[in-house]
Enzyme design. Structure first.
Site, mmCIF file in Angstrom:
data_model
loop_
_atom_site.group_PDB
_atom_site.id
_atom_site.type_symbol
_atom_site.label_atom_id
_atom_site.label_comp_id
_atom_site.label_asym_id
_atom_site.label_seq_id
_atom_site.Cartn_x
_atom_site.Cartn_y
_atom_site.Cartn_z
ATOM 1 N N GLU A 1 108.426 8.829 11.624
ATOM 2 C CA GLU A 1 109.488 8.539 10.649
ATOM 3 C C GLU A 1 110.292 7.393 11.268
ATOM 4 O OE1 GLU A 1 112.438 11.323 8.181
ATOM 5 O OE2 GLU A 1 113.260 10.663 10.094
ATOM 6 N N GLU B 1 116.685 20.201 10.538
ATOM 7 C CA GLU B 1 116.756 18.996 11.374
ATOM 8 C C GLU B 1 118.195 18.674 11.774
ATOM 9 O OE1 GLU B 1 115.410 15.434 9.341
ATOM 10 O OE2 GLU B 1 115.099 14.391 11.233
#
Ligand code: LER
Ligand code: MN
Length: 272
Positions: free
Chosen positions: A247, A153
């Site tokens: 998220e 990420e």
């Protein structure tokens, strides 16, 4: 595309961008009631959740485990992959491996986000990049026997000085010999770093393995100023069939954030 919601089981991460917090059971009940396809777990370590209990919770609530975060390695244990101390780096890689071993049997990929660390006084940018690449090689291959990728990420500039854009992430992945690492594209980080989020996703193409589905201010989708139309179109154009995983901050509270997310997911994707 499939829907997913994050569950944090790490008290030290309170205040962080996870939607559900209270217990795995309560999270699974709510996720099923609202019609999510999967959950993503942020846990303190590989022993924080009993795999048998998790299996039965997932089965009972018709949910999949989409991914497992490794950020607690940093938040809780202060482990990161760019540490100047080789013993600490080894522990960091071992922590990620142990999370792969936890998620793998569920078909869930582990995520390297905060664990990537940063370069600094004792570690040059080149060294940090080298440590990260080594860890991705080792952990990518470690995940392969489970037939799950490893997710890497890119984060925004305030959280890492390693890799902050999709293009840089693609560049890193294309230099690895393992082909088992995919990008996690977090729409919050991308709103900070990319000129054009949809264009970046298109360039990410086949490397895009997972998406953190969140608005510009890290509130649930709909709570900020992101235009999701071109983003979802770009994901369709690259044939993305993975998860849109919420998220986001539990704003104004976890249940309302979860409800807003699934409404937005259905609206934008047209998926049930
Ligand atoms: C951190 O900002 C983040 O986006 C998480 O997914 C990384 O662990
Ligand atoms: Mn994220």
């Amino acid at each position: 595309m499939k829907s997913c919601i994050t569950v944090s089981l790490v008290e030290e991460a309170r205040g962080g961008p996870f939607v559900l917090w209270d217990s795995l059971r309560a999270a699974c009940e709510l996720a099923e009631r609202l019609g999510f396809d999967a959950i993503e777990i942020f846990a303190a370590g590989p022993d924080a959740v009993d795999p048998r209990e998790l299996h039965s919770l997932l089965d009972d609530h018709s949910l999949r485990l989409a991914a497992v975060g490794t950020g607690a390695g940093w938040v809780k244990h202060r482990l990161q992959l760019a540490d100047p101390d080789p013993a600490q780096r080894r522990r960091a890689v071992d922590f990620v491996r142990s999370m792969i071993d936890f998620g793998g049997p569920f078909g869930a990929a582990a995520i390297i986000g905060s664990m990537q660390g940063r370069h600094g006084d004792e570690v040059s940018p080149e060294q940090a990049r080298g440590y990260l690449a080594e860890a991705l090689e080792a952990c990518g291959e470690h995940a392969a026997p489970f037939q799950t990728p490893l997710f890497y990420e890119p984060l925004n500039r305030y959280e890492t000085n390693q890799i902050t854009t999709v293009d840089a992430g693609v560049g890193l992945l294309e230099h690895l010999s393992t082909k088992n690492v995919k990008l996690l594209c977090d729409l919050f980080h991308m709103q900070i770093e990319e000129c054009d989020v949809a264009a970046a996703l298109r360039r990410g193409g086949r490397h895009v393995g997972h998406v953190h589905f969140v608005d510009s201010n890290r509130r649930p989708v709909g709570g900020g100023h992101t235009d999701f139309r071109p983003i979802v179109q770009a994901l369709r154009d690259i044939d993305y069939s993975g998860y849109l995983s919420a998220e986001a901050f539990p704003h104004p509270n976890p249940q309302a954030a979860a409800e807003q997310t699934i409404r937005a997911f259905r609206y934008w994707t047209g998926c049930p």
